[in-house]
Design an enzyme around this catalytic site. Structure first.
Site, PDB file in Angstrom:
ATOM      1  CG  ASP A 550      -2.005  -1.188   1.025  1.00 50.45           C
ATOM      2  OD1 ASP A 550      -1.724  -2.235   0.472  1.00 50.45           O
ATOM      3  OD2 ASP A 550      -3.333  -1.148   1.835  1.00 50.45           O
ATOM      4  CD  GLU A 778      -3.914  -4.747   9.214  1.00 52.56           C
ATOM      5  OE1 GLU A 778      -4.408  -4.011  10.078  1.00 52.56           O
ATOM      6  OE2 GLU A 778      -3.997  -4.664   7.957  1.00 52.56           O
TER       7      GLU A 778
END
Ligand SMILES: *[C@@H]1O[C@H](CO)[C@@H](O)[C@H](O)[C@H]1NC(C)=O
Ligand SMILES: *[C@@H]1O[C@H](CO)[C@@H](O)[C@H](O)[C@H]1NC(C)=O
Length: 808
Positions: A550, A778
């Site tokens: 990202d 995460e």
């Protein structure tokens, strides 16, 4: 075949034009030759122009339909639904705390909701896995993906244990039993509300008259064409059931069951509780168009309480499991599961404590228990579509990164998931990969994120729904398949059980690989560029979502001159995997080998990506470090100020060496470099420097010395891949370090030492954060090791199981 029809139209138009010109050509005698010539030329031009327009329109139509035209070959998934009886029923709704459905596009669904009765509690009804519920912990502790599972949810002051066991047999999917066991702190007798419901999925149109649900004698009854008649009964096993109510209702969709339930609750007077909310008849059913599709049963219980929810099909004479017999079978399944887990991963043999092994089991179980079955059509676009168009309706059997935050399929995540799932069950993993590869279109593209069905769609922000066919995602699923074949060759040899599926996959893998080669090419030979970067003037560094990393900093100004070193290395690994699979399947591996060897050529790699100045690998592009976010005063009165990017130093074409981090490591991570490479030596030399990437919790994604280290990308986007420790890339690093340690070379000893240190750091921190917080996360902070991002994240963070097992 839509595209053939469109071509047909184009040709037809062309034919009409010719007819027109030839019929008017018969009036030749009435005009002079000159006029005729001009006219004729004129007609030719008109004719030709019309022809070109027709071809253009036809081609546009053709191009427009390519994005959602399926790849034209045999599907990989050849058996599904009832023809795979052992995987028919399952916990295939990962986005709810506890739910059951079958692998059928129109499967009825079952699920659990609960709430607390005490007036002091304003926690609301629990149903979808939701971070805002702030459960202290939840997740599958054991789950074999086929026959049983056991989950603990800690919702203080209660513990809710849910387990299930399937009873195979018959022609219609067999029986199953779900046990719900609620205890309260100090074993107090606390009233508690349990809701179990059945619902019909009507996203493909009305379920009735073929499928129905209703209530009879305190049980949920139903009928569908696949299941025939079935019955769900409620059998209290321990504790007191104080009050029951139910409703037969109509819900406008699976994504609105909780809202519907709220609307069905009506307050009644109750002798003990004063006022009690009970389920009431649904006024919406007075509308004759609407049929019952949602049947909730609400049970007020006194904890501790144990309930067996027993699903039975009519055609199976064996009695369904319940009570003591269920307890016995569950215990037996648990101990054989533990034995198989040890057999596969050898964690006790490696000296791990029982507590740590339980965490590794939970990590893997929640990944496997998080496997879902979705059905629907995503939305896609290409440069030729004016509006987003629907993909074709398809099933997807897939694991998910996070049951709360990402309860749907992601392409590159699934490649990592496959590493662990394939170690537990190669059959399940092949079935998952088969479903993904059936989503490939005629161009060779697979949409990155899969949002199928009403429940999935309801949880995705609008801007992420439409998938563009320009965007790639790392081809790790392909690498996972090759790795699986290397590890378990007996499954893939000519008469091996998984050989036919791999044979059917090959043309699709080849198309996918070819799509990468042609669509992600860079300007220079053997260079590659991720597509889909857009500079909107707001982002400090425009995101590269396709890369999976990202907001990892790339060239500050996206341009066609850009080239990405990570993508080049992914394509090396893809070519290597294709070459291996081609050989295994007795197909011609030559062109994959040629590409692989070209991409492994270090001189070529260095010309494109090595900076002699910083002695590091880097992307190349139009770049400046002179960027910052500034608050811009409103242009017009009444507007609010905006935060935009300001460029203080003009960008230049150069290597992006200031962004030192994961991307700089890729030639090592994907084993592109030869073991004796001096560049490998340099990477390894820098790897354990604490001011660069090394932290006591794993390798951080971006160097502390990088200008964008832990910087926000916009006012609203906190840093994501700008310093945090990510387990998937650390897994690749461990795998590479072990590879270089095993290869006899000048850097083997250093690689071995780095492997040992990195592995210890990662495992220690992930386990201790689980003990501290009740979750896998995460990502982890490289400053203090704390879990961050979403939770539970038993996607690739669950690879900790393989890391403990040293199985890369
Ligand atoms: C219910 O859960 C409690 C607490 O974990 C446990 O002690 C008890 O044995 C369970 N009961 C059944 C029937 O599984
Ligand atoms: C709930 O589960 C947690 C975690 O296993 C345990 O520590 C606690 O004692 C349990 N509480 C009850 C009431 O069973």
């Amino acid at each position: 075949m839509v595209r053939h029809r469109k071509i047909g139209n184009a040709h037809q138009k062309h034919g009409n034009n010719n007819d027109t010109s030839s019929s008017s050509g018969s009036s030749e005698s009435s005009i002079t030759k000159k006029t005729f010539k001009i006219l004729s030329l004129w007609k030719t031009i008109v004719g030709f122009t019309c022809f070109m327009i027709a071809v253009y329109v036809g081609t546009l139509g053709y191009l427009e339909t390519r994005v959602n035209t399926p790849f034209d070959d045999e599907k990989v998934v050849s058996d599904s639904g009832l023809s795979v009886p052992e995987r028919y029923w399952g916990t295939y709704r990962p986005g709810v705390y506890m739910g059951m459905k079958s692998r059928e596009p129109r499967s009825p669904v079952f699920g659990l909701m609960w709430y607390e009765l005490s007036a002091a509690s304003h926690k609301g009804i629990r149903h979808w896995c939701d971070q805002n519920d702030n459960l202290a912990s939840y997740g599958w502790l054991r789950h074999d993906g086929v026959t049983f599972g056991e989950q603990l949810m800690v919702d203080q002051p209660h513990n809710i244990t849910t387990s299930f066991v399937k009873t195979p047999g018959g022609e219609h999917g067999g029986h199953w039993t779900v046990r719900i066991n609620v205890t309260a702190n100090g074993n107090a007798k606390v009233p508690f509300m349990l809701i179990w419901y059945g619902a019909l999925d009507e996203s493909l149109g009305p379920a009735a008259p073929h499928s129905r649900l209703w209530v009879e004698h305190g049980a949920i009854l139903g009928h569908t064409p696949q299941l025939r008649n079935f019955r769900v009964t409620f059998v209290p096993y321990k504790g007191r059931l104080l009050h029951t109510s139910y409703s037969e209702a109509y819900a406008p969709g699976l994504h609105l069951l909780k809202e519907k339930l709220y609307s069905l609750l009506k307050v009644e007077r109750h002798s003990t509780f004063g006022r009690l909310a009970v389920l009431s008849p649904d006024a919406e059913l007075n509308d004759e168009e609407k049929d019952v599709n949602f049947v909730p049963f609400q049970m007020l219980v006194e904890t501790p309480f144990v309930l067996d929810v027993v699903y039975a099909t009519e055609d199976l004479p064996a009695p369904p499991l319940k009570g003591d017999e269920y307890t016995r079978v569950l215990e037996q399944k648990k101990s054989s599961f533990d034995a198989e887990f040890e057999d596969k991963f050898q964690l006790a043999a490696k000296g791990y404590s029982e507590e740590d092994i339980a965490i590794a089991r939970a990590a893997m179980s929640n990944m496997i228990g998080g496997i879902g079955y979705f059905y629907g059509a995503g939305r896609v676009r290409s440069q030729y579509t004016r509006e987003p168009v629907p993909y074709w309706r398809a099933p997807l059997y897939t694991a998910v990164p996070s049951r709360s935050f990402f309860p749907r399929g992601f392409l590159w995540d699934e490649g990592f998931h496959g590493l662990l799932i394939g170690s537990w069950s190669p059959e399940i993993q092949m079935d998952i990969a088969a479903h993904w590869l059936d989503l490939i279109n005629v161009e060779g593209w697979i949409p990155r994120e899969q949002i199928l069905g009403a429940e999935a769609l309801a949880r995705v922000p609008k801007e992420f729904v439409v998938q563009s066919n320009a965007a790639a995602n790392p081809p790790i699923l392909l690498m996972q398949l090759a790795r699986q074949a290397r590890r378990r060759p007996e499954l893939f040899e000519p008469h091996g059980p998984l050989r036919p599926a791999l044979d059917r996959m090959f043309p699709r893998l080849q198309a996918w690989y070819q799509w990468f080669q042609s669509s992600q090419k860079g300007e220079e030979p053997t260079s590659y560029r991720w597509r889909g970067r857009e500079d909107d003037g707001m982002q400090l560094n425009p995101k590269t979502l396709a890369s999976g990393l990202d907001d990892y900093p790339r060239a500050s100004h996206p341009s066609e001159a850009e080239r990405h070193v990570d993508l080049r290395c992914w394509l090396y690994a893809a070519a290597d995997s294709m070459a291996y699979l081609a050989r295994l399947l007795h197909r011609d591996p030559t062109r994959f080998e040629v590409t692989r060897d070209q991409l492994a050529d270090e001189e070529l790699l260095n010309e494109l990506h090595w900076s002699p100045h910083t002695q590091t690998y880097a992307d190349y592009g139009l770049h400046t470090d002179g960027v910052r976010l500034v608050r811009q005063p409103p242009k017009h009165p009444g507007e609010s100020p905006r935060v935009v990017r300001s460029v203080t130093v003009p960008p230049q074409l150069k290597l992006v060496t200031s962004a030192f981090g994961y991307v700089s490591l890729f030639p090592m991570l994907l084993k592109v470099l030869r073991p004796e490479s001096d560049k490998l030596g340099k990477i390894l030399q820098d790897l354990d420097k604490p001011d660069l990437l090394w932290s006591p919790y794993g390798l951080r994604s971006l160097s502390k010395s990088s200008p964008l280290y832990m910087k926000r990308n916009t006012e609203h986007d906190p840093p994501y891949w700008r310093g945090q420790v990510w387990v998937n890339v650390n897994f690749l690093a461990l795998s590479a370090l072990r590879h270089y340690a095993a290869a006899a070379g000048p850097h083997a000893a250093r690689a071995a030492a780095l492997h040992a240190g990195l592995r210890q750091n990662l495992v220690r921190n992930i386990l201790s954060e689980y003990k501290r917080t009740g979750y896998l996360w995460e990502q982890y902070s490289s400053e203090d090791g704390k879990g961050s991002g979403c939770r539970p994240f038993t996607g690739w963070t669950a690879l900790v199981t393989l890391i403990m097992a040293e199985e890369y």
